[in-house]
Design an enzyme around this catalytic site. Structure first.
Site, PDB file in Angstrom:
ATOM      1  N   GLU A  91      -7.325  -0.905  -0.097  1.00  0.00           N
ATOM      2  CA  GLU A  91      -8.215   0.324  -0.130  1.00  0.00           C
ATOM      3  C   GLU A  91      -8.283   0.819  -1.945  1.00  0.00           C
ATOM      4  OE1 GLU A  91      -7.883   3.105   3.684  1.00  0.00           O
ATOM      5  OE2 GLU A  91      -6.077   2.518   2.969  1.00  0.00           O
ATOM      6  N   CYS A 104      -8.323   4.707  -8.042  1.00  0.00           N
ATOM      7  CA  CYS A 104      -6.787   4.235  -8.099  1.00  0.00           C
ATOM      8  C   CYS A 104      -7.138   2.828  -7.005  1.00  0.00           C
ATOM      9  CB  CYS A 104      -6.418   5.192  -6.934  1.00  0.00           C
ATOM     10  SG  CYS A 104      -4.969   4.846  -6.228  1.00  0.00           S
ATOM     11  N   CYS A 111       3.282  -4.572   0.598  1.00  0.00           N
ATOM     12  CA  CYS A 111       4.226  -4.245  -0.455  1.00  0.00           C
ATOM     13  C   CYS A 111       5.372  -4.744  -0.044  1.00  0.00           C
ATOM     14  CB  CYS A 111       4.120  -2.824  -0.819  1.00  0.00           C
ATOM     15  SG  CYS A 111       5.327  -2.633  -2.171  1.00  0.00           S
ATOM     16  N   CYS A 115       9.283   0.959   0.574  1.00  0.00           N
ATOM     17  CA  CYS A 115       9.789   2.428   0.471  1.00  0.00           C
ATOM     18  C   CYS A 115       9.936   3.153   1.846  1.00  0.00           C
ATOM     19  CB  CYS A 115       9.229   3.158  -0.473  1.00  0.00           C
ATOM     20  SG  CYS A 115       9.399   2.442  -2.030  1.00  0.00           S
ATOM     21  N   CYS A 118       6.651   5.413   2.551  1.00  0.00           N
ATOM     22  CA  CYS A 118       5.378   4.768   2.051  1.00  0.00           C
ATOM     23  C   CYS A 118       4.525   4.006   3.307  1.00  0.00           C
ATOM     24  CB  CYS A 118       5.403   3.883   1.068  1.00  0.00           C
ATOM     25  SG  CYS A 118       4.005   3.111   0.338  1.00  0.00           S
ATOM     26  N   CYS A 344      -2.915  10.124  -1.960  1.00  0.00           N
ATOM     27  CA  CYS A 344      -1.673   9.259  -2.315  1.00  0.00           C
ATOM     28  C   CYS A 344      -0.445   8.829  -0.898  1.00  0.00           C
ATOM     29  CB  CYS A 344      -0.805   9.605  -3.288  1.00  0.00           C
ATOM     30  SG  CYS A 344      -0.483   8.597  -4.622  1.00  0.00           S
TER      31      CYS A 344
HETATM   32  N1  SAH Z   1       4.213   0.543  -5.930  1.00  0.00           N
HETATM   33  C1  SAH Z   1       3.937   1.534  -6.851  1.00  0.00           C
HETATM   34  C2  SAH Z   1       2.531   2.096  -7.061  1.00  0.00           C
HETATM   35  C3  SAH Z   1       1.775   2.133  -5.590  1.00  0.00           C
HETATM   36  S1  SAH Z   1       2.347   3.570  -4.785  1.00  0.00           S
HETATM   37  C4  SAH Z   1       4.758   2.829  -7.003  1.00  0.00           C
HETATM   38  O1  SAH Z   1       5.500   2.866  -5.845  1.00  0.00           O
HETATM   39  O2  SAH Z   1       4.913   3.286  -7.817  1.00  0.00           O
HETATM   40  C5  SAH Z   1       1.642   4.846  -5.716  1.00  0.00           C
HETATM   41  C6  SAH Z   1       2.582   6.536  -5.647  1.00  0.00           C
HETATM   42  O3  SAH Z   1       2.310   6.879  -4.238  1.00  0.00           O
HETATM   43  C7  SAH Z   1       4.043   6.200  -5.744  1.00  0.00           C
HETATM   44  O4  SAH Z   1       4.276   7.257  -6.407  1.00  0.00           O
HETATM   45  C8  SAH Z   1       4.306   6.305  -4.503  1.00  0.00           C
HETATM   46  O5  SAH Z   1       5.814   6.687  -4.393  1.00  0.00           O
HETATM   47  C9  SAH Z   1       3.629   7.364  -4.016  1.00  0.00           C
HETATM   48  N2  SAH Z   1       3.654   7.415  -2.280  1.00  0.00           N
HETATM   49  C10 SAH Z   1       4.037   6.411  -1.431  1.00  0.00           C
HETATM   50  N3  SAH Z   1       3.603   6.778  -0.056  1.00  0.00           N
HETATM   51  C11 SAH Z   1       3.276   8.043  -0.153  1.00  0.00           C
HETATM   52  C12 SAH Z   1       3.296   9.183   0.881  1.00  0.00           C
HETATM   53  N4  SAH Z   1       3.605   8.767   2.088  1.00  0.00           N
HETATM   54  N5  SAH Z   1       3.256  10.377   0.367  1.00  0.00           N
HETATM   55  C13 SAH Z   1       3.195  10.762  -0.849  1.00  0.00           C
HETATM   56  N6  SAH Z   1       3.074   9.680  -2.047  1.00  0.00           N
HETATM   57  C14 SAH Z   1       3.469   8.574  -1.684  1.00  0.00           C
HETATM   58 FE1  SF4 Z   2       5.615  -0.519  -2.552  1.00  0.00          FE
HETATM   59 FE2  SF4 Z   2       4.787   1.948  -1.506  1.00  0.00          FE
HETATM   60 FE3  SF4 Z   2       7.182   1.530  -2.400  1.00  0.00          FE
HETATM   61 FE4  SF4 Z   2       4.992   1.747  -3.843  1.00  0.00          FE
HETATM   62  S1  SF4 Z   2       5.662   3.331  -2.843  1.00  0.00           S
HETATM   63  S2  SF4 Z   2       6.701   0.083  -4.122  1.00  0.00           S
HETATM   64  S3  SF4 Z   2       3.552   0.414  -2.776  1.00  0.00           S
HETATM   65  S4  SF4 Z   2       6.315   0.594  -0.841  1.00  0.00           S
END
Ligand code: SAH
Ligand code: SF4
Length: 379
Positions: A91, A104, A111, A115, A118, A344
């Site tokens: 996306e 974005c 990934c 996390c 996420c 996000c």
């Molecule tokens: N992998 C990179 C960039 C992609 S994620 C990273 O982790 O920085 C982009 C941002 O979205 C990151 O700060 C991540 O922590 C945040 N993010 C991921 N899942 C989310 C969620 N469910 N709610 C709010 N922010 C989230």
């Molecule tokens: Fe990967 Fe999501 Fe963690 Fe960013 S926040 S590193 S996209 S798992």
């Protein structure tokens, strides 16, 4: 499959033109046609040498990504779901604001960091995107928007690598893509308007500082190692002290004199006043004079089976107040495109269920008589 012209930065395109027996400066012309005018058909690149115009169609093409869907939010936010093959989709989101237009962009299908909060992480890792697939998101969005908004001017002024994936785990594809974003013969974005967001791939932060030092956002999410270990598993490999050292080392090369720390607010997990105070201590006490930074609090976007909730608004505001009172500039991220799940972390929402993406693909394939085609000039 012919060569994808979106895979090249200017050096790469120059080498490619030389391989075709063309002069080096032809690469600049071709690069400008593609990235400044959005032209993919060599026969319309009028000032290009006839010999190159004739050779190009059989040698190379601008390979775009098939659009599975486009959703337009009432607030102007636009989200694309692009097919990257084998049932994978990524996306891309455009967020218009008064003084800028931010895109974005995704760097991977899925990934590997995983996390907890996420949805991309929950999906697992499929594969790295190529440079061409990263740039196709920008190329397609920019030239769609120019025609949609009837603008002859550039519409996208900022790029954030905050879509799906961990950009610094796809370093070799990322760097040429960033170079094209910055190149004056292409998008000409300034280094402070291109942001790489990372969960903390420490060795690659050092390389980025040397190769293309764009603005850096680091996803912190926790003020101590045990909690960060549980939220961002990469922390076990690169714990906070190393990560903050890498931030300090990045700063001399950075286009801004601070690092942005992102902190996703999770109800009852990382959002208490004690966590805020611990965070203050952490960044102020690190090194000799602390880490110059700004904090961006992101309201958590819930998704099915996460088992997590977003902190209530008053808790977020109190957390922000403690940090601000302690001298850390702290902002709370506005959520945009709520009606299309474009905020996000929601980016993988649709793709999370890969079977769902696959089903959509299958449906498209049965609805069209021809298989989904990569659009190439001259085809
Ligand atoms: N992998 C990179 C960039 C992609 S994620 C990273 O982790 O920085 C982009 C941002 O979205 C990151 O700060 C991540 O922590 C945040 N993010 C991921 N899942 C989310 C969620 N469910 N709610 C709010 N922010 C989230
Ligand atoms: Fe990967 Fe999501 Fe963690 Fe960013 S926040 S590193 S996209 S798992």
């Amino acid at each position: 499959m012919t060569v994808n012209l979106l895979d090249f930065d200017l050096d790469g395109l120059t080498a490619f033109c030389e391989r075709l027996g063309e002069k080096r400066f032809r690469a600049v012309q071709l690069f400008r046609w593609i990235h400044q005018k959005g032209e993919s058909d060599p026969s319309r690149m009028t000032d290009l040498a006839k010999s190159l115009r004739e050779k190009l169609p059989s040698a190379a093409s601008v390979q775009t990504l098939p659009v599975l869907s486009r959703q337009d939010s009432a607030d102007g936010t636009i989200k694309w779901l692009f097919d990257v093959g084998d049932g994978n989709a990524v996306e891309t989101v455009f967020i218009p604001e008064d003084d800028r237009g931010t895109l974005c962009v995704s760097s991977q299908a899925g990934c590997a960091v995983g996390c907890r909060f996420c949805s991309t992480g929950h999906q697992g890792f499929s594969r790295n995107l190529t440079t061409g697939e990263i740039l196709a998101q920008l190329w397609q969005a920019e030239f769609f928007l120019r025609s949609h908004l009837k603008s002859s001017e550039r519409v996208i002024t900022n790029v954030v690598m905050m879509g799906m994936g961990e950009p610094l785990q796809n370093y070799n594809a990322l760097v040429p893509a960033l170079r094209v974003m910055l190149d004056d013969h292409a998008y000409g974005l300034s280094r402070r308007r291109v942001t790489v967001s990372t969960s903390g791939v420490v060795p690659m932060m050092e390389r980025l500082a040397a190769d293309v030092p764009v603005a850096l956002a680091v996803s912190l999410h926790a003020p101590n190692d045990p909690l960060r270990d549980s939220l961002v598993p990469l922390n076990r490999k690169y714990p906070l002290a190393e990560l903050l050292d890498a931030c300090l080392n990045y700063l001399p090369a950075a286009p801004r004199d601070f690092i942005t720390f992102e902190y996703c607010m999770l109800d009852g997990v990382n959002d208490t006043p004690d966590h805020a105070r611990e965070l203050l201590e952490l960044v102020r006490q690190h090194g000799e004079r602390g880490v110059p930074c700004k904090i961006n609090l992101i309201p958590f976007n819930p998704f099915p089976d996460s088992g997590l909730r977003c902190s209530p608004r008053p808790v977020v505001l109190q957390f922000a107040r403690i940090l601000n009172d302690g001298g850390l500039v702290t902002t709370v991220r506005k959520t945009r495109g709520d009606d299309i799940d474009a905020a996000c972390g929601q980016l993988a929402g649709d793709v999370l269920d890969r079977t769902d993406a696959a089903r959509r693909l299958a449906r498209m394939r049965t609805e069209t008589t021809a298989p989904i085609r990569i659009v190439r000039p001259g085809s």
